[in-house]
Design a protein around this motif. Structure first.
Motif, PDB file in Angstrom:
ATOM      1  N   LEU A 264       0.815  -1.218   0.000  1.00 20.73           N
ATOM      2  CA  LEU A 264       0.000   0.000   0.000  1.00 20.73           C
ATOM      3  C   LEU A 264       0.844   1.262   0.000  1.00 20.73           C
ATOM      4  N   LEU A 265       1.914   1.273   0.772  1.00 23.10           N
ATOM      5  CA  LEU A 265       2.682   2.496   1.005  1.00 23.10           C
ATOM      6  C   LEU A 265       3.714   2.795  -0.070  1.00 23.10           C
ATOM      7  N   THR A 266       4.092   1.781  -0.868  1.00 26.67           N
ATOM      8  CA  THR A 266       5.114   1.990  -1.891  1.00 26.67           C
ATOM      9  C   THR A 266       4.595   1.856  -3.313  1.00 26.67           C
ATOM     10  N   GLY A 267       3.455   1.177  -3.487  1.00 23.83           N
ATOM     11  CA  GLY A 267       2.960   0.936  -4.835  1.00 23.83           C
ATOM     12  C   GLY A 267       3.755  -0.131  -5.561  1.00 23.83           C
ATOM     13  N   CYS A 268       4.565  -0.898  -4.834  1.00 25.88           N
ATOM     14  CA  CYS A 268       5.366  -1.949  -5.456  1.00 25.88           C
ATOM     15  C   CYS A 268       4.475  -3.112  -5.897  1.00 25.88           C
ATOM     16  N   ARG A 269       5.008  -3.900  -6.809  1.00 24.27           N
ATOM     17  CA  ARG A 269       4.335  -5.128  -7.226  1.00 24.27           C
ATOM     18  C   ARG A 269       4.535  -6.192  -6.145  1.00 24.27           C
ATOM     19  N   HIS A 356      -2.715  -0.075  -7.636  1.00 25.68           N
ATOM     20  CA  HIS A 356      -3.569   0.887  -8.330  1.00 25.68           C
ATOM     21  C   HIS A 356      -4.034   1.993  -7.382  1.00 25.68           C
ATOM     22  N   THR A 357      -4.306   1.621  -6.133  1.00 22.48           N
ATOM     23  CA  THR A 357      -4.756   2.611  -5.158  1.00 22.48           C
ATOM     24  C   THR A 357      -3.665   3.646  -4.887  1.00 22.48           C
ATOM     25  N   PHE A 358      -2.434   3.176  -4.718  1.00 22.13           N
ATOM     26  CA  PHE A 358      -1.292   4.077  -4.519  1.00 22.13           C
ATOM     27  C   PHE A 358      -1.205   5.065  -5.680  1.00 22.13           C
ATOM     28  N   ALA A 359      -1.329   4.537  -6.904  1.00 22.41           N
ATOM     29  CA  ALA A 359      -1.222   5.383  -8.092  1.00 22.41           C
ATOM     30  C   ALA A 359      -2.395   6.348  -8.193  1.00 22.41           C
ATOM     31  N   SER A 360      -3.598   5.873  -7.874  1.00 22.54           N
ATOM     32  CA  SER A 360      -4.779   6.719  -8.020  1.00 22.54           C
ATOM     33  C   SER A 360      -4.748   7.900  -7.054  1.00 22.54           C
ATOM     34  N   ILE A 361      -4.242   7.665  -5.842  1.00 28.51           N
ATOM     35  CA  ILE A 361      -4.155   8.761  -4.867  1.00 28.51           C
ATOM     36  C   ILE A 361      -3.143   9.802  -5.339  1.00 28.51           C
ATOM     37  N   GLY A 362      -2.031   9.337  -5.907  1.00 32.47           N
ATOM     38  CA  GLY A 362      -1.043  10.277  -6.427  1.00 32.47           C
ATOM     39  C   GLY A 362      -1.572  11.072  -7.602  1.00 32.47           C
ATOM     40  N   ALA A 363      -2.242  10.379  -8.544  1.00 32.97           N
ATOM     41  CA  ALA A 363      -2.781  11.061  -9.721  1.00 32.97           C
ATOM     42  C   ALA A 363      -3.909  12.001  -9.325  1.00 32.97           C
ATOM     43  N   GLY A 366      -3.074  15.490  -7.871  1.00 30.77           N
ATOM     44  CA  GLY A 366      -2.455  16.503  -8.709  1.00 30.77           C
ATOM     45  C   GLY A 366      -0.943  16.444  -8.753  1.00 30.77           C
ATOM     46  N   LEU A 367      -0.352  15.271  -8.430  1.00 27.11           N
ATOM     47  CA  LEU A 367       1.114  15.165  -8.447  1.00 27.11           C
ATOM     48  C   LEU A 367       1.657  15.091  -9.868  1.00 27.11           C
ATOM     49  N   GLY A 368       0.788  14.770 -10.810  1.00 23.58           N
ATOM     50  CA  GLY A 368       1.238  14.681 -12.198  1.00 23.58           C
ATOM     51  C   GLY A 368       1.594  13.264 -12.576  1.00 23.58           C
ATOM     52  N   LEU A 369       1.189  12.846 -13.775  1.00 24.62           N
ATOM     53  CA  LEU A 369       1.422  11.468 -14.210  1.00 24.62           C
ATOM     54  C   LEU A 369       2.902  11.117 -14.344  1.00 24.62           C
ATOM     55  N   TYR A 387      -4.201   6.203 -15.611  1.00 22.33           N
ATOM     56  CA  TYR A 387      -4.659   6.990 -14.466  1.00 22.33           C
ATOM     57  C   TYR A 387      -4.947   8.447 -14.855  1.00 22.33           C
ATOM     58  N   ALA A 388      -4.928   8.732 -16.163  1.00 22.15           N
ATOM     59  CA  ALA A 388      -5.066  10.117 -16.615  1.00 22.15           C
ATOM     60  C   ALA A 388      -6.401  10.718 -16.192  1.00 22.15           C
ATOM     61  N   HIS A 389      -7.461   9.888 -16.183  1.00 24.12           N
ATOM     62  CA  HIS A 389      -8.779  10.433 -15.826  1.00 24.12           C
ATOM     63  C   HIS A 389      -8.854  10.864 -14.361  1.00 24.12           C
ATOM     64  N   LEU A 390      -7.880  10.411 -13.554  1.00 25.46           N
ATOM     65  CA  LEU A 390      -7.871  10.804 -12.148  1.00 25.46           C
ATOM     66  C   LEU A 390      -7.061  12.074 -11.911  1.00 25.46           C
TER      67      LEU A 390
END
Length: 426
Positions: A264-269, A356-363, A366-369, A387-390
């Motif tokens: 959750l905290l790193t977005g790693c696979r 995906h959750t890690f990425a969605s929160i970042g996108a 407003g952190l930028g893709l 994740y562009a739509h987020l």
């Protein structure tokens, strides 16, 4: 390693070193074990076709280590070398025989010579499952160069209730026939999986909401403290022997719990966390340096919560997330994820959805893709584009400013920042 007689003990003791090399047998000249850079090992025999040092050297792959014992492989090698003495070329004969491979035999060659040596572990497992579970049972007896597009389309249609799997199987067949062309097993350009329209797939990305994350956090804390309750099927005869309801709780140790938090905290696979070694973690710089991931070498930025998770774990082996064997990486997190996700009411949520959750929160923040892509280790911008739509924060700010200006102007407020248009002087 110095040349020595290849016994089971010797072969089991061979360790990959990141480069391809061969360990030769001291008893039978030309017989050895080839070790690929990724650790895959196979028995080989080399020989010269003809007499003299200028005669061309040929290499024949006998079989995979594990499927053959050293003695069995040595026996095959002796026969091959014996046939060379009679003017034959076993490698050429094998290549000629492969030109008439069945789809089943082509699948075996594809998995042995290409997939297991050039693809990551989970990718190789996916290819093997697609071939063994779907392709070979339906098409395995067909000659590889006689397989038709309608036959592949029929298999694709049979899997229509699982469109993602149907499309994946189609892609694997296409990749297998690309391999077959390169090896000369089928004519150049022959690919029965081409020009078959794929099924539309709905996006599988699932992002946890704030409420769901809170429930997940509660479930994880229960998993490591009081334990998560499990149920008994009262209709089964063995139910009467089950513990009392208050004793039906499973407490999970610190390692699988830490793995979930790190995901959750790193977005790693998943494999990046399960295969993480302490030697890859740099606490001083707050980084993880993965020597090999799905996209190659990968640095991972460690935030303060992730560093705290790692600092809380005892070091009891080479791997951060210990399993049953401290010298081997943990295989999976199926048991704890099934219990935690069920308890948190997250039906249908996969472990990969934590990434995906890690990425969605970042996108969404407003952190930028590009930044989100770097954190995830994406090498292609198109991968992060899902994740562009987020990534709507800049658009939302712009929309708010425009609408605020218009609303103020409509109400006659001077702070509207309305710029008067210059009129043409007559």
């Amino acid at each position: 390693m110095a040349d020595q007689r290849l016994t089971k003990k010797v072969v089991d003791g061979i360790k990959p070193n990141g480069a391809e090399f061969t360990v030769w047998d001291s008893d039978l000249t030309g017989f050895g074990v080839r070790v690929r850079s990724n650790g895959a090992m196979s028995y080989v025999v080399v020989y010269r076709v003809g007499n003299g040092r200028k005669a061309p050297v040929k290499k024949l792959t006998i079989g995979t280590v594990g499927k053959l014992t050293p003695d069995e492989a040595r026996g095959i090698a002796k026969k091959a070398i014996g046939s060379v003495a009679h003017g034959l070329d076993p490698a050429a004969e094998k290549a000629e025989a492969r030109k008439c491979l069945t789809v089943s035999e082509l699948a075996d060659a594809f998995l042995t010579d290409h997939v297991r040596t050039k693809r990551k572990g989970t990718t190789a497992e996916g290819y093997e499952h697609a071939l063994k579970a779907h392709v070979v049972p339906e098409l395995g007896s067909t000659k590889a160069d006689k397989l038709t597009r309608p036959a592949v389309a029929k298999l694709h249609l049979k899997l229509q209730d699982r469109p993602a799997m149907a499309n994946y199987v189609l892609a694997v067949i296409g990749s297998m026939y690309g391999f077959a062309q390169r090896r000369g097993f089928v004519p150049e350009g022959f690919n029965p999986a081409s020009r078959i329209e794929k099924y539309p797939e709905q996006g599988r990305e699932r992002f946890l909401t704030s409420d769901e994350l809170a429930r997940l956090g509660d479930a994880i804390r229960e998993a490591e403290t009081i334990g998560i309750a499990w149920e008994v099927d009262e209709s089964k005869p063995t139910a009467k022997h089950a513990p009392k309801a208050e004793n039906r709780r499973t407490v999970f140790g610190p390692y699988p719990v830490a793995a979930l938090r790190l995901l959750l905290l790193t977005g790693c696979r998943l494999r990046e966390v399960l295969h993480l070694k302490w030697e890859y973690v740099d606490f001083e710089r707050g980084m993880i340096f993965l020597p090999d991931s799905k996209t190659g070498r990968k640095p991972v930025v460690l935030n303060a919560p992730a560093l705290a998770v790692l600092a809380s774990l005892p070091r009891a082996g080479a791997y951060v997330v210990l399993g049953d064997d401290p010298e081997r990486p943990r295989h999976d997190l199926k048991k704890i994820w099934a219990a935690v996700s069920r308890h948190a009411g997250l039906a249908g949520v996969r472990i990969h959805d934590l990434r995906h959750t890690f990425a969605s929160i970042g996108a969404g923040g407003g952190l930028g893709l590009p930044i989100v892509g770097k954190l995830l280790g994406h090498t292609q911008a198109a991968t992060t584009a899902r994740y562009a739509h987020l990534d709507a924060d800049p658009l939302r700010r712009a929309s708010d400013r425009i609408a605020g200006t218009i609303a103020a102007a409509l109400e006659g407020r001077p702070e509207a920042e309305v710029v008067p248009l210059k009129t043409r002087q007559s």
